[in-house]
Scaffold this motif. Structure first.
Motif, PDB file in Angstrom:
ATOM      1  N   GLN A   1      11.776 -23.265 -55.251  1.00 38.51           N
ATOM      2  CA  GLN A   1      12.260 -22.461 -54.130  1.00 38.51           C
ATOM      3  C   GLN A   1      11.817 -23.016 -52.780  1.00 38.51           C
ATOM      4  O   GLN A   1      11.358 -22.290 -51.898  1.00 38.51           O
ATOM      5  CB  GLN A   1      11.782 -21.015 -54.299  1.00 38.51           C
ATOM      6  N   GLY A   2      11.952 -24.325 -52.612  1.00 39.86           N
ATOM      7  CA  GLY A   2      11.640 -24.943 -51.332  1.00 39.86           C
ATOM      8  C   GLY A   2      10.170 -25.239 -51.098  1.00 39.86           C
ATOM      9  O   GLY A   2       9.775 -25.631 -49.994  1.00 39.86           O
ATOM     10  N   TYR A   3       9.331 -25.066 -52.138  1.00 43.29           N
ATOM     11  CA  TYR A   3       7.898 -25.315 -52.020  1.00 43.29           C
ATOM     12  C   TYR A   3       7.434 -26.310 -53.078  1.00 43.29           C
ATOM     13  O   TYR A   3       7.992 -26.385 -54.178  1.00 43.29           O
ATOM     14  CB  TYR A   3       7.093 -24.021 -52.188  1.00 43.29           C
TER      15      TYR A   3
ATOM     16  N   ARG B   1       0.210 -24.598 -52.235  1.00 43.81           N
ATOM     17  CA  ARG B   1       1.641 -24.827 -52.068  1.00 43.81           C
ATOM     18  C   ARG B   1       1.908 -25.198 -50.612  1.00 43.81           C
ATOM     19  O   ARG B   1       1.150 -24.823 -49.712  1.00 43.81           O
ATOM     20  CB  ARG B   1       2.464 -23.615 -52.482  1.00 43.81           C
ATOM     21  N   MET B   2       2.978 -25.956 -50.416  1.00 50.49           N
ATOM     22  CA  MET B   2       3.430 -26.285 -49.074  1.00 50.49           C
ATOM     23  C   MET B   2       4.931 -26.511 -49.126  1.00 50.49           C
ATOM     24  O   MET B   2       5.520 -26.669 -50.210  1.00 50.49           O
ATOM     25  CB  MET B   2       2.716 -27.524 -48.537  1.00 50.49           C
TER      26      MET B   2
ATOM     27  N   MET C   1       0.851 -25.937 -45.557  1.00 44.57           N
ATOM     28  CA  MET C   1       0.048 -25.926 -46.783  1.00 44.57           C
ATOM     29  C   MET C   1      -0.933 -24.763 -46.764  1.00 44.57           C
ATOM     30  O   MET C   1      -1.647 -24.550 -45.783  1.00 44.57           O
ATOM     31  CB  MET C   1      -0.705 -27.237 -46.948  1.00 44.57           C
ATOM     32  N   VAL C   2      -0.971 -24.006 -47.856  1.00 44.59           N
ATOM     33  CA  VAL C   2      -1.896 -22.881 -47.982  1.00 44.59           C
ATOM     34  C   VAL C   2      -2.454 -22.855 -49.401  1.00 44.59           C
ATOM     35  O   VAL C   2      -1.883 -23.427 -50.329  1.00 44.59           O
ATOM     36  CB  VAL C   2      -1.205 -21.528 -47.687  1.00 44.59           C
ATOM     37  N   SER C   3      -3.589 -22.184 -49.561  1.00 48.85           N
ATOM     38  CA  SER C   3      -4.166 -21.926 -50.880  1.00 48.85           C
ATOM     39  C   SER C   3      -3.715 -20.553 -51.337  1.00 48.85           C
ATOM     40  O   SER C   3      -3.859 -19.572 -50.613  1.00 48.85           O
ATOM     41  CB  SER C   3      -5.690 -21.988 -50.797  1.00 48.85           C
ATOM     42  N   LEU C   4      -3.148 -20.474 -52.548  1.00 46.03           N
ATOM     43  CA  LEU C   4      -2.645 -19.201 -53.057  1.00 46.03           C
ATOM     44  C   LEU C   4      -3.752 -18.334 -53.617  1.00 46.03           C
ATOM     45  O   LEU C   4      -3.694 -17.107 -53.535  1.00 46.03           O
ATOM     46  CB  LEU C   4      -1.588 -19.441 -54.135  1.00 46.03           C
ATOM     47  N   ASN C   5      -4.749 -18.948 -54.228  1.00 49.63           N
ATOM     48  CA  ASN C   5      -5.861 -18.184 -54.798  1.00 49.63           C
ATOM     49  C   ASN C   5      -7.147 -18.611 -54.120  1.00 49.63           C
ATOM     50  O   ASN C   5      -7.615 -19.722 -54.266  1.00 49.63           O
ATOM     51  CB  ASN C   5      -5.947 -18.392 -56.321  1.00 49.63           C
ATOM     52  N   LYS C   6      -7.724 -17.706 -53.371  1.00 51.59           N
ATOM     53  CA  LYS C   6      -8.874 -18.050 -52.532  1.00 51.59           C
ATOM     54  C   LYS C   6     -10.163 -18.217 -53.329  1.00 51.59           C
ATOM     55  O   LYS C   6     -11.064 -18.935 -52.923  1.00 51.59           O
ATOM     56  CB  LYS C   6      -9.069 -16.964 -51.468  1.00 51.59           C
TER      57      LYS C   6
ATOM     58  N   ASN D   1       3.642 -16.143 -55.468  1.00 51.99           N
ATOM     59  CA  ASN D   1       2.982 -15.852 -54.195  1.00 51.99           C
ATOM     60  C   ASN D   1       1.463 -15.732 -54.344  1.00 51.99           C
ATOM     61  O   ASN D   1       0.761 -15.404 -53.388  1.00 51.99           O
ATOM     62  CB  ASN D   1       3.539 -14.566 -53.585  1.00 51.99           C
ATOM     63  N   GLY D   2       0.958 -15.952 -55.560  1.00 52.34           N
ATOM     64  CA  GLY D   2      -0.472 -15.898 -55.805  1.00 52.34           C
ATOM     65  C   GLY D   2      -1.003 -14.523 -56.155  1.00 52.34           C
ATOM     66  O   GLY D   2      -2.203 -14.351 -56.364  1.00 52.34           O
TER      67      GLY D   2
END
Length: 384
Positions: A218-220, A240-241, A248-253, A294-295
């Motif tokens: 889906q574009g990521y 994901r980015m 770019m972000v982390s889905l699970n912190k 979305n995590g």
């Protein structure tokens, strides 16, 4: 009239008797089903014949395919390479008719993807020489054209083809640098999306980690950026980015994943326990989880079953409603909700690289390429 009435009553009696006879087997089937439901959470050894999953795997690339054999299915055609006899190249045959195989290319092949009329693949090093470069090529599925080289880069570890783009991970051993790249399937618009470095490199911590398990959805781009966790394991938050390399972000912190796969609209991952990171004294359980793209909603899938400890799952393959995985010296399958755990193969060590083609599960060990039916029967070593 009396005779007609007797015939009429006899006919009714016969119909009633026939209906009661026809209804009787249904009661038996219902009884059998209730027995099965009571066994739902118990281990099953060598099940009877069962139909393969009906849902198709929408992710065409397999996990690391540099080793023994990879099989991909498109329609009724199987495309297969042999990691042991790399000079034999890439073959195709109609499903169920292995003896009629034909050669598509004599190139050594790994990391196969099928998109449209083309097969995309990497030509691996015969000796695994560090620092050398690999070409990415494409060839017509029919084998009626010569392979075309798209690009060449440092050791290529993973590759995914999606909507006219090739995304791949390359590893420059001399510089200890790992890059996530993309290029169009016609060889234009090559770009580095992300640079990273080995965990022991002299760079900032935020720039360290091996990039692996790349998926496009889906574009990521979803991927891991693994660093050492302890016990010889590498783990990572799930990132994901956008496919252009931005956002770019982390889905699970807080969670750490050892491996990851996307299927059925979810992320499936083997989770390293956060509280035991860098711990060298305690046993480390690695459970299998799922969560949304979305995590959100992390959910434990694997669970202990009386007499069996299913708590160290690293190598797995999600296909349809089933998860195929290795644990110690066995190959298992279970449903994606963690139920119906079934032993498919006993006495096989270090099984990995699971592929599911039709009713067959393909996998490898350090010394062999093997397959077994999804119902646990016809286990055999491959010599194609």
């Amino acid at each position: 009239m009396g005779t007609k009435k007797r015939i009429y009553y006899l006919s009714i009696s016969f119909v009633v008797l026939l209906l009661s006879f026809l209804m009787e087997p249904k009661k038996l089937v219902q009884a059998d089903t209730s027995i099965d439901s009571r066994l739902e959470d118990k281990i099953v050894l060598r099940p009877a014949a069962a139909n393969p999953p009906t849902k198709k795997d929408t992710y065409p690339v397999m996990l690391n395919t540099n080793g023994p054999g990879t099989a991909l299915l498109q329609g009724n055609q199987v495309f297969y390479n042999d990691g042991f006899a790399k000079g034999n190249g890439l073959w195709t045959f109609t499903y169920g008719k292995e003896n009629s195989k034909k050669t598509i290319t004599k190139d050594a092949t790994s990391l196969m993807n099928i998109q449209g009329d083309w097969i995309y693949y990497v030509v691996p090093n015969y000796t695994g020489t560090f620092g050398s470069k690999n070409p990415i090529k494409k060839v017509k599925k029919t084998g009626r054209s010569k392979p075309i080289t798209i690009t060449t880069d440092f050791q290529i570890e993973e590759m995914v083809v999606n909507q006219g783009w090739i995304y791949y991970v390359s590893y420059n051993y001399q510089k200890m640098k790992v890059t996530l790249n993309r290029i169009k399937t016609n060889g234009t618009n090559k770009k580095v999306l992300l640079e990273s470095y080995e965990p022991y490199s002299n760079v900032a911590k935020s720039k360290k980690g091996y990039i692996k398990d790349i998926h496009i959805r889906q574009g990521y781009i979803y991927f891991l950026r693994s660093n050492t966790c302890g016990y010889g394991r590498d783990c990572s938050q799930i990132y994901r980015m956008k496919t252009d390399g931005t956002s770019m972000v982390s889905l699970n912190k807080t969670e750490y994943a050892v491996r990851m796969q996307i299927a059925n609209g979810k992320i499936y991952y083997s989770r390293f326990p956060e509280d035991l990171r860098d711990d060298s004294k305690n046993s480390v359980p690695i459970d299998l989880y799922s969560m949304g793209l979305n995590g959100k909603n992390p959910t434990l899938i694997s669970k202990n079953i009386t007499g069996y400890d299913l708590y160290f799952i690293e190598e797995f393959k999600v296909h349809g409603d089933w998860i195929y995985f290795a644990l110690w010296d066995k190959v298992y399958k279970m449903r994606t909700d963690g139920s119906s755990v079934t032993v498919l193969v006993n006495d096989v060590s270090s099984a990995s690289n699971f592929n599911v083609v039709g009713e067959w599960v393909y996998f490898r060990t350090p010394s062999s390429a093997l397959r077994v039916r999804t119902n646990g029967q016809n286990f055999k070593s491959l010599h194609w």
